[in-house]
Design a protein around this motif. Structure first.
Motif, PDB file in Angstrom:
ATOM      1  N   VAL A   1      -4.927  -1.324  10.189  1.00  0.00           N
ATOM      2  CA  VAL A   1      -4.013  -0.900   9.130  1.00  0.00           C
ATOM      3  C   VAL A   1      -3.623   0.530   9.496  1.00  0.00           C
ATOM      4  O   VAL A   1      -4.462   1.416   9.508  1.00  0.00           O
ATOM      5  N   VAL A   2      -2.353   0.740   9.833  1.00  0.00           N
ATOM      6  CA  VAL A   2      -1.928   2.062  10.298  1.00  0.00           C
ATOM      7  C   VAL A   2      -0.873   2.602   9.344  1.00  0.00           C
ATOM      8  O   VAL A   2       0.139   1.955   9.097  1.00  0.00           O
ATOM      9  N   ILE A   3      -1.146   3.781   8.774  1.00  0.00           N
ATOM     10  CA  ILE A   3      -0.276   4.377   7.764  1.00  0.00           C
ATOM     11  C   ILE A   3       0.144   5.767   8.224  1.00  0.00           C
ATOM     12  O   ILE A   3      -0.696   6.567   8.660  1.00  0.00           O
ATOM     13  N   ASP A   4       1.449   6.058   8.149  1.00  0.00           N
ATOM     14  CA  ASP A   4       1.989   7.404   8.424  1.00  0.00           C
ATOM     15  C   ASP A   4       1.435   8.030   9.692  1.00  0.00           C
ATOM     16  O   ASP A   4       0.990   9.186   9.682  1.00  0.00           O
ATOM     17  N   SER A   5       1.458   7.297  10.768  1.00  0.00           N
ATOM     18  CA  SER A   5       0.945   7.807  12.036  1.00  0.00           C
ATOM     19  C   SER A   5       2.048   7.757  13.088  1.00  0.00           C
ATOM     20  O   SER A   5       2.999   6.979  12.966  1.00  0.00           O
ATOM     21  N   ASP A   6       1.922   8.599  14.105  1.00  0.00           N
ATOM     22  CA  ASP A   6       2.944   8.694  15.146  1.00  0.00           C
ATOM     23  C   ASP A   6       2.307   8.780  16.527  1.00  0.00           C
ATOM     24  O   ASP A   6       1.286   9.445  16.691  1.00  0.00           O
TER      25      ASP A   6
END
Lengths: 494, 494
Positions: B304-309
């Motif tokens: 689950v990946v949130i607001d990452s770059d």
């Protein structure tokens, strides 16, 4: 008499993956001093004995709450009473129901309401504060709140705007003031102003009042809830009790005590003094309570941390290696890992939300589940099988039970088991095993003095916990239903 | 005839936790297209059949190498030959020993040396390059290297400084030049200059030469090693063979082919052309080969990946949640998690170093171990017990064996087992179990057509893999020792 009403709600999202829906924050141990819930109870015990403590918990948390109480109070004959709410209606209905149950016991009860998951010290000052608050609340027929002088601009708490000083109710330690207004969570600019003006305190969410005063104000500002409670009160102890409890929880509108009562009442005073109060609200707040290394890192467990700064790493059994992290949080558990920028810790809720949407068990519970008799850990599962490691405490036993959809196979790894299988009773020692066919009554017991460890291999088309028919249970789980548990709990706790 | 010599060394540190000491990079699958080693073999097969392929591997990697070959070449009668080195002496001795073994078969052999863990495309161009290189190497009696035109200043590779063009040995696709000098890994400034001057190519670490020319140059620049190889050559096939192999690996000084041979020789030419060559050297280099989402993230598995770059998240079975990550690498495996800033990926070695110091098994191997007959996973272990999930492939069987220090208990979870226990032969079906006492010969076999899954509970004071006495083994592991495996391998591979 002073009573303690401990609010142990919590949805288990903010401290995921350590917290789970079935294992919320009050069950967590942040500094290896035991669960926050246990520390909350321990804190008040010198002043308020356990029989005058009431816990309000969600129905799904009642069993774990009882287990923690049992661990705490080994050897004591009585336990705090537990009110298991079938549904959460926010704080006011929870406090009202608990106050009602206390009122039935002591019509003049003074009640200290507190959260189960706050950190408060020093204990002496806190107990002195409770005592003074109880006296003022009773004598002056007021609702006492505890205000905390803010030492930083905090946007995550509500505030109390303070009015007139009440020197005649202040002491050397504690100063009393009227509360002019309850202020909701402010923005940063306002929070900064509040720190400077000294007229705003954090609302700690703790309250002290006498039961009659509380119900007076409730009748004034929440007449509907008040009427519903009267109906409920008449039904307690009668055959209608269960029905009326259900009705109350089905029909009452959720509302917080702040919003539903305190904001309206003109009889709210505040006490403040030398109390260190912390509501650890998210992983990033852990910085405030943990020991740091020379680079500002908090490192716990099986971790290898290289060239990192201001980072929290909580490993457990698995290896966690961190390289070059700045201002990060890493939390590792058996089945899930969180990696999060500190300034975005509030988004952990979104993770839990996404997991719930996927029906992921990792949102709901841990791989290890505690039970009154011990615990079990799911080691592996696949289509048609599940493997558990089961630990049975000395002298404890599981219920006499039967499964319709699975057969089980037990291998003893440590300790000695007494197994009931149909009409037989069999002793099993290390490395011995037994087959438990479907639809056969069985029970496992640890008659010994060391923990019994059994590997359980389940086979069947349906392997959930609810395929269980209980015939006898030391912990009376056959009867377990949400509701008011008005009598002090039996020991061992159900 | 053209032979391929594939160097499969590797210490398993740079891609930890996916790589381990016993499971280095060439065994990893980066894009779900199979292990790099298998892709390296597949790449040359149209030009070089497997019986002309030789792999040089560390002795501890031989079994897994064979397993991968077995998976690849199901149904084929012959396998690449494997040279299992008892000790790594860097590339020159490894190439020399392998070349010696090839020379015995074909005194005019032309050998293409390549790494087992590079990515090269397109295949057609690469095969054309090999063919052309082989021709030039044989006709001109030179050592051919493959230079890669640098498209970025890279400080992680060695470079070839190119000299005169050789238009008569160039083709439409490939240009030939003399190599003036081998240049070690440059600093960034030098690397930038190299990109601009067009006279420096990356040294791909691949070489093509005829065996006689190689040994000529070896005799000239490494007379001692050359003499030792002559002694070894005379002993091959005689009773002294094992002793001489041991002596060679004990007494030879480690040295790379670049440093020990290529830098000295004046007969080194370079070929370059339209070849996409990648030596993925660390987790951060994975960016070059992976599909990205709109924010530059590479996300694989249960994440689950949130607001990452610009972040790489490789989850597997466990849940990995990432919030607010920038330029990070997260790699999760059963027993270990790595979280690393991309620009510090080379420090993964330090993690492995620290784990080795702790004697942590996580540096050495994965929780799941592959075997020629299937695999096993350690589910849990504690004092006196270990629990494994064992998968036996259809028609495969483990060795007939015995343990002195542990008893075992098997429960069949899926499939059917044929169990040999002492003189008995017993069929076990799902949910049936059997006890295997200490010091009793036993074997488990999957006679069926679906995988057999067995839960094995071990009990005893000593539970390591080396408590095993083998009486018969389909995979001849009783005989397994490091050394030259000169005959094409039996099928199934040992």
């Amino acid at each position: 008499m002073l009573y303690s009403l401990i609010m142990a709600g919590g949805s288990g999202t903010r401290f995921w993956p350590m917290s789970r829906e079935l294992f919320p924050k009050q069950f967590l141990s942040f500094e290896a001093e035991g669960p926050l819930l246990a520390r909350t109870i321990d804190r008040v015990l010198p002043l308020i004995p356990e029989e005058r403590i009431t816990l309000v918990v969600g129905a799904s948390h009642a069993a774990e709450t009882r287990r923690i109480l049992q661990t705490m109070n080994e050897g004591l004959g009585r336990h705090p009473r537990i009110i298991a709410e079938p549904r959460s209606l926010n704080t006011l209905p929870a406090i009202a129901v608990a106050a009602l149950s206390i009122l039935r016991e002591d019509p003049e009860a003074v009640i200290a309401v507190m959260a189960s998951d706050h950190m408060i010290s020093p204990q002496d000052n806190f107990l002195a504060l409770l005592q003074h608050a109880a006296q003022v609340a009773q004598n002056e027929k007021v609702l006492i709140t505890f205000g905390i002088l803010p030492h930083r601009p905090e946007t995550g708490f509500g505030y109390l705007e303070l009015g007139d000083s009440l020197p005649e109710h202040s002491t050397g330690l504690f100063s009393a003031r009227r509360v002019a207004r309850f202020v909701e969570k402010p923005n940063m600019e306002t929070a900064r102003r509040f720190v400077e003006d000294k007229n705003h305190h954090w609302n700690s969410g703790m309250f002290v009042f006498s039961a009659p005063v509380f119900f007076e104000e409730l009748a004034r500002f929440q007449p509907e809830m008040s009427a519903a409670l009267e109906t409920l009160a008449r039904a307690l102890g009668t055959p209608d009790e269960r029905r009326e409890i259900d009705r109350f929880y089905r029909t009452t509108t959720p509302v917080s005590i702040d919003y539903g009562l305190m904001e309206h009442s003109t009889r709210v005073w505040s006490l403040s003094g030398p109390i260190d109060w912390k509501d650890v609200g998210s992983w990033s707040a852990l910085d405030d309570i943990s020991e740091k290394d020379g680079r500002g890192n908090v490192i716990l467990g099986n971790a290898v941390v290289i060239d990192s700064d201001n980072t929290i790493v909580r490993a457990d059994k698995r290896v966690v290696a961190a390289i070059g992290l700045k201002d990060m949080i890493v939390v590792d558990t058996d089945d899930a890992t969180l990696i999060c920028a500190k300034d975005q810790a509030q988004k952990v809720r979104e993770v839990v939300g996404q997991l719930r949407e996927r029906n992921a068990v990792e949102a709901m519970e841990h791989r290890t589940t505690h039970r009154p008799w011990g615990s079990y850990t799911i080691l592996d599962q696949g289509p048609m099988y599940k493997i558990k490691s089961v630990t049975v405490n000395p002298r404890a036993r599981l219920s006499l039970q039967m499964h319709l959809h699975r057969s089980e196979h037990w291998v003893v790894i440590a300790g000695t088991a007494r197994v009931t299988l149909g009409d037989q009773e069999i002793f099993l020692h290390t490395n011995q095993s037994i087959d438990i066919p479907k639809s056969t009554r069985h029970r496992i017991e640890n008659p010994g003095k060391v923990p019994l460890i059994v590997i359980e291999v389940q086979n069947g088309e349906y392997l959930e916990e609810d395929d269980i028919i209980r015939f006898q249970d030391d912990y009376r789980r056959m009867e377990e239903e949400p509701g008011l548990d008005r009598s002090p709990l039996r020991n061992p706790a159900p």
